[in-house]
Design an enzyme around this catalytic site. Sequence first.
Site, PDB file in Angstrom:
ATOM      1  N   ARG A 115      -3.960   3.768  -6.541  1.00  0.00           N
ATOM      2  CA  ARG A 115      -4.489   4.416  -7.732  1.00  0.00           C
ATOM      3  C   ARG A 115      -5.089   3.372  -8.666  1.00  0.00           C
ATOM      4  O   ARG A 115      -4.636   2.245  -8.738  1.00  0.00           O
ATOM      5  CB  ARG A 115      -3.376   5.184  -8.461  1.00  0.00           C
ATOM      6  CG  ARG A 115      -2.974   6.482  -7.777  1.00  0.00           C
ATOM      7  CD  ARG A 115      -1.907   7.248  -8.533  1.00  0.00           C
ATOM      8  NE  ARG A 115      -0.647   6.531  -8.543  1.00  0.00           N
ATOM      9  CZ  ARG A 115      -0.208   5.764  -9.518  1.00  0.00           C
ATOM     10  NH1 ARG A 115      -0.907   5.628 -10.638  1.00  0.00           N
ATOM     11  NH2 ARG A 115       0.934   5.129  -9.426  1.00  0.00           N
ATOM     12  N   HIS A 156       7.217  14.060 -12.514  1.00  0.00           N
ATOM     13  CA  HIS A 156       7.110  13.176 -11.343  1.00  0.00           C
ATOM     14  C   HIS A 156       8.508  13.006 -10.746  1.00  0.00           C
ATOM     15  O   HIS A 156       9.127  11.958 -10.899  1.00  0.00           O
ATOM     16  CB  HIS A 156       6.519  11.833 -11.798  1.00  0.00           C
ATOM     17  CG  HIS A 156       6.106  10.901 -10.698  1.00  0.00           C
ATOM     18  ND1 HIS A 156       5.929   9.550 -10.889  1.00  0.00           N
ATOM     19  CD2 HIS A 156       5.807  11.124  -9.403  1.00  0.00           C
ATOM     20  CE1 HIS A 156       5.548   8.978  -9.754  1.00  0.00           C
ATOM     21  NE2 HIS A 156       5.466   9.912  -8.839  1.00  0.00           N
ATOM     22  N   ALA A 208       6.737   4.325  -5.873  1.00  0.00           N
ATOM     23  CA  ALA A 208       7.325   3.357  -4.938  1.00  0.00           C
ATOM     24  C   ALA A 208       8.675   2.822  -5.419  1.00  0.00           C
ATOM     25  O   ALA A 208       9.009   1.657  -5.235  1.00  0.00           O
ATOM     26  CB  ALA A 208       6.351   2.211  -4.637  1.00  0.00           C
ATOM     27  N   ASP A 268       8.123  14.284  -4.616  1.00  0.00           N
ATOM     28  CA  ASP A 268       7.254  13.587  -5.575  1.00  0.00           C
ATOM     29  C   ASP A 268       7.023  14.353  -6.878  1.00  0.00           C
ATOM     30  O   ASP A 268       6.954  13.746  -7.929  1.00  0.00           O
ATOM     31  CB  ASP A 268       5.905  13.285  -4.919  1.00  0.00           C
ATOM     32  CG  ASP A 268       5.112  12.208  -5.652  1.00  0.00           C
ATOM     33  OD1 ASP A 268       5.678  11.127  -5.925  1.00  0.00           O
ATOM     34  OD2 ASP A 268       3.924  12.440  -5.973  1.00  0.00           O
ATOM     35  N   ALA A 275       0.532   1.094   2.195  1.00  0.00           N
ATOM     36  CA  ALA A 275       0.166   1.947   3.332  1.00  0.00           C
ATOM     37  C   ALA A 275       0.959   3.242   3.235  1.00  0.00           C
ATOM     38  O   ALA A 275       2.109   3.246   2.769  1.00  0.00           O
ATOM     39  CB  ALA A 275       0.471   1.230   4.639  1.00  0.00           C
TER      40      ALA A 275
HETATM   41  P1  GTP Z   1       5.676   7.246  -4.523  1.00  0.00           P
HETATM   42  O1  GTP Z   1       5.322   8.003  -3.292  1.00  0.00           O
HETATM   43  O2  GTP Z   1       4.737   6.124  -4.796  1.00  0.00           O
HETATM   44  O3  GTP Z   1       5.846   8.115  -5.718  1.00  0.00           O
HETATM   45  O4  GTP Z   1       7.057   6.442  -4.203  1.00  0.00           O
HETATM   46  P2  GTP Z   1       8.595   6.894  -4.043  1.00  0.00           P
HETATM   47  O5  GTP Z   1       9.235   6.922  -5.384  1.00  0.00           O
HETATM   48  O6  GTP Z   1       8.692   8.107  -3.202  1.00  0.00           O
HETATM   49  O7  GTP Z   1       9.236   5.630  -3.286  1.00  0.00           O
HETATM   50  P3  GTP Z   1       9.827   5.481  -1.799  1.00  0.00           P
HETATM   51  O8  GTP Z   1      11.006   6.358  -1.545  1.00  0.00           O
HETATM   52  O9  GTP Z   1       8.707   5.617  -0.846  1.00  0.00           O
HETATM   53  O10 GTP Z   1      10.364   3.974  -1.812  1.00  0.00           O
HETATM   54  C1  GTP Z   1       9.523   2.901  -2.095  1.00  0.00           C
HETATM   55  C2  GTP Z   1      10.158   1.609  -1.684  1.00  0.00           C
HETATM   56  O11 GTP Z   1      11.453   1.449  -2.271  1.00  0.00           O
HETATM   57  C3  GTP Z   1      10.348   1.499  -0.170  1.00  0.00           C
HETATM   58  O12 GTP Z   1       9.907   0.234   0.263  1.00  0.00           O
HETATM   59  C4  GTP Z   1      11.836   1.630   0.015  1.00  0.00           C
HETATM   60  O13 GTP Z   1      12.286   0.923   1.123  1.00  0.00           O
HETATM   61  C5  GTP Z   1      12.425   1.098  -1.299  1.00  0.00           C
HETATM   62  N1  GTP Z   1      13.705   1.775  -1.633  1.00  0.00           N
HETATM   63  C6  GTP Z   1      13.932   3.113  -1.663  1.00  0.00           C
HETATM   64  N2  GTP Z   1      15.229   3.388  -1.967  1.00  0.00           N
HETATM   65  C7  GTP Z   1      15.838   2.195  -2.149  1.00  0.00           C
HETATM   66  C8  GTP Z   1      17.185   1.811  -2.487  1.00  0.00           C
HETATM   67  O14 GTP Z   1      18.078   2.636  -2.680  1.00  0.00           O
HETATM   68  N3  GTP Z   1      17.430   0.475  -2.598  1.00  0.00           N
HETATM   69  C9  GTP Z   1      16.454  -0.461  -2.393  1.00  0.00           C
HETATM   70  N4  GTP Z   1      16.783  -1.745  -2.524  1.00  0.00           N
HETATM   71  N5  GTP Z   1      15.183  -0.142  -2.059  1.00  0.00           N
HETATM   72  C10 GTP Z   1      14.865   1.171  -1.943  1.00  0.00           C
HETATM   73  C1  SPV Z   2       2.328   7.552  -6.549  1.00  0.00           C
HETATM   74  O1  SPV Z   2       1.607   6.548  -6.713  1.00  0.00           O
HETATM   75  O2  SPV Z   2       3.212   7.897  -7.373  1.00  0.00           O
HETATM   76  C2  SPV Z   2       2.177   8.382  -5.337  1.00  0.00           C
HETATM   77  C3  SPV Z   2       1.047   8.117  -4.449  1.00  0.00           C
HETATM   78  O3  SPV Z   2       2.947   9.313  -5.133  1.00  0.00           O
HETATM   79  S1  SPV Z   2      -0.444   8.748  -5.090  1.00  0.00           S
HETATM   80  O4  SPV Z   2      -0.741  10.009  -4.428  1.00  0.00           O
HETATM   81  O5  SPV Z   2      -1.499   7.794  -4.782  1.00  0.00           O
HETATM   82  O6  SPV Z   2      -0.330   8.966  -6.496  1.00  0.00           O
HETATM   83 MN    MN Z   3       4.539   9.455  -6.746  1.00  0.00          MN
END
Ligand code: GTP
Ligand code: SPV
Ligand code: MN
Length: 601
Positions: free
Chosen positions: A78, A247, A270, A294, A384
């Site tokens: 983004r 969110h 993330a 999400d 990715a």
């Molecule tokens: P968006 O799709 O961008 O909104 O992200 P999200 O909030 O869904 O994040 P996601 O669950 O994909 O996790 C993002 C990163 O955080 C990954 O690399 C995971 O491995 C790491 N992660 C998730 N949960 C944990 C946790 O409990 N501990 C640690 N240390 N890392 C974590």
């Molecule tokens: C985020 O960035 O919080 C996402 C991925 O969930 S995007 O669809 O690019 O916003």
């Molecule tokens: Mn998100």
Amino acid sequence: MNAMPPLEVKTTNPAVLAFVEDSRALFKPERVRWCNGSKWEYQELLKSLVDAGTAQWLNPARRPNSILVRSDPADVARVEDQTFICSLSKEDAGPTNNWADPAEMKATLTQLYDGAMAGRTMYVVPYSMGPIGSPIAGIGVMVTDSAYAVANMHIMTRVGDKVLEALGQSPDFVRGRHTVGYPLSTPSTADVPWPCDKTKYISHFPETREIWSYGSGYGGNALLGKKCHALRIASVKARDEGWMAEHMLILKLTNPEGRVKYIAAAFPSACGKTNLAMLVPTIPGWKAETIGDDICWMKFGADGRLYAINPETGFFGVAPGTSNESNLNAMKTLGANIIYSNVALTDDGDVWWEGMSEPPAHAIDWMRRSWTPASGRPAAHPNARFTAPAAQCPVIAKEWDDPAGVPIDAILFGGRRASVVPLVSEALSWRHGTFLGSIMASEKTAAAAGKVGDLRRDPMAMLPFCGYHMGDYFQHWINIGENGGGRMPKIFYVNWFRKSPEGKFLWPGYAENSRVLKWIFERCDDAAQAVETPIGRLPADGALDVAGLNISSEALSELLRVDGDGWKAELPSIREHFATFGAKLPAGLSEELAALEQRLG
Ligand code: GTP
Ligand code: SPV
Ligand code: MN
């Protein structure tokens, strides 16, 4: 790219027809294609992406019906600097959003839009955010010249004729315009695998519920149903109509006695939403199921409780770090029918990313270069992503697409904080919880362009997604709490990312987060023990179930330590953060800050 025959126009809605005709006149595409949402149409989209060189099929023996897409290296996340809230008054966009005058922004974009789809197809995508017919759902119509965006919208939203049918003759839909900004101006202009433009604009017109996006094909910039509609525009609609667009993931948690609670959690991009939404509890007898990963839309039900839907139908998830160990259910979701973006390609036609498994001896990296573990650079881009149908998730809850939604029992806030913030605390009240959300901070991740790791305040994980003045947004939270009274969810603040002085995570995270969820579940019934501290209620000694967990008592006490000095040291930065909202900062939040200061002594 003319694989698809023109289809019948399935609506007589004058507002939809006028929007599409105005868009056609502006973009001047070679042809217009109304998307009906069929499986056949989805397959044709994938085929056209492969024919255009944007995508390639993965090995069908390993990843059936799945493609790998590699974007332009400059179009991978983004673009918050180029994201605009074009409200009539600058004041309404507030200090945390980029603002531009709507007429000026439209003039700029009209120039860029003029003829931008020359030689291309303009797809018309009617979509619903949320189950069609749900009182919580909302409809949009998006036009785009990106087959990649349309294919993703097919997975992420409900697309097609059934949406137009549900809309009927109503003019109440979000109008989205998107172009990659790469016209094929003459018949001899060559296309490129990932058309986009260096110039990018992600613009929102909250009063007229419009989105104008230019120059990027990446997820949140191009899948207009997601962040643009379901958060930025929807947050404004929610303010106007008395509901919430957040969110947040949504999780169903069942205890060994079979009792259920629904938990929503706001973590920045993330920071672990997809992972928590699909976790496999490590504590015996507990079950977790996914509702959304999400976005969460919540409205009051007839019983006065907040009911939530997942407005999406898919997961656009972070690939790196996803493995059988960290997120088995995501891995099981990813077997077939997936769009992979910017991951690495193995020599046997499968995908790979950092943290998935032992690295392959050789691969093609996300930039189409030969790669080995000795290359000294990641094979997959850190942002990715996979696009996966939610229905393929093995732990999707049966009520995940219930039009009525699910009643929310607890709301969690959390971010990446190496220090200060303990593993879990319970807010003293809804207003105190709103305060905790409003001061949330997190280290920046690769989900947005810019430097990774910098600590920034990201209130309610909505900093990049709130479509209006965040001071008003805080007030909206307080108002919602007053409306809901005693039926509001309890609020908790969690932090999986606290580190030791040596920089190692103190908490194992992932599946072990179920231990924290258990305490939260039991707090909702006033069953688990808590101690009141200046920052909120923390698990009493022994109240957090760590049976069978290999964690030192030093680490555990550090995780649950109230770092009074750390909090005191943060007060100036909280005051500075609050000062940015000026007169729009709700008095209730200043009072919460003063009360925190006093409690810290
Ligand atoms: P968006 O799709 O961008 O909104 O992200 P999200 O909030 O869904 O994040 P996601 O669950 O994909 O996790 C993002 C990163 O955080 C990954 O690399 C995971 O491995 C790491 N992660 C998730 N949960 C944990 C946790 O409990 N501990 C640690 N240390 N890392 C974590
Ligand atoms: C985020 O960035 O919080 C996402 C991925 O969930 S995007 O669809 O690019 O916003
Ligand atoms: Mn998100």
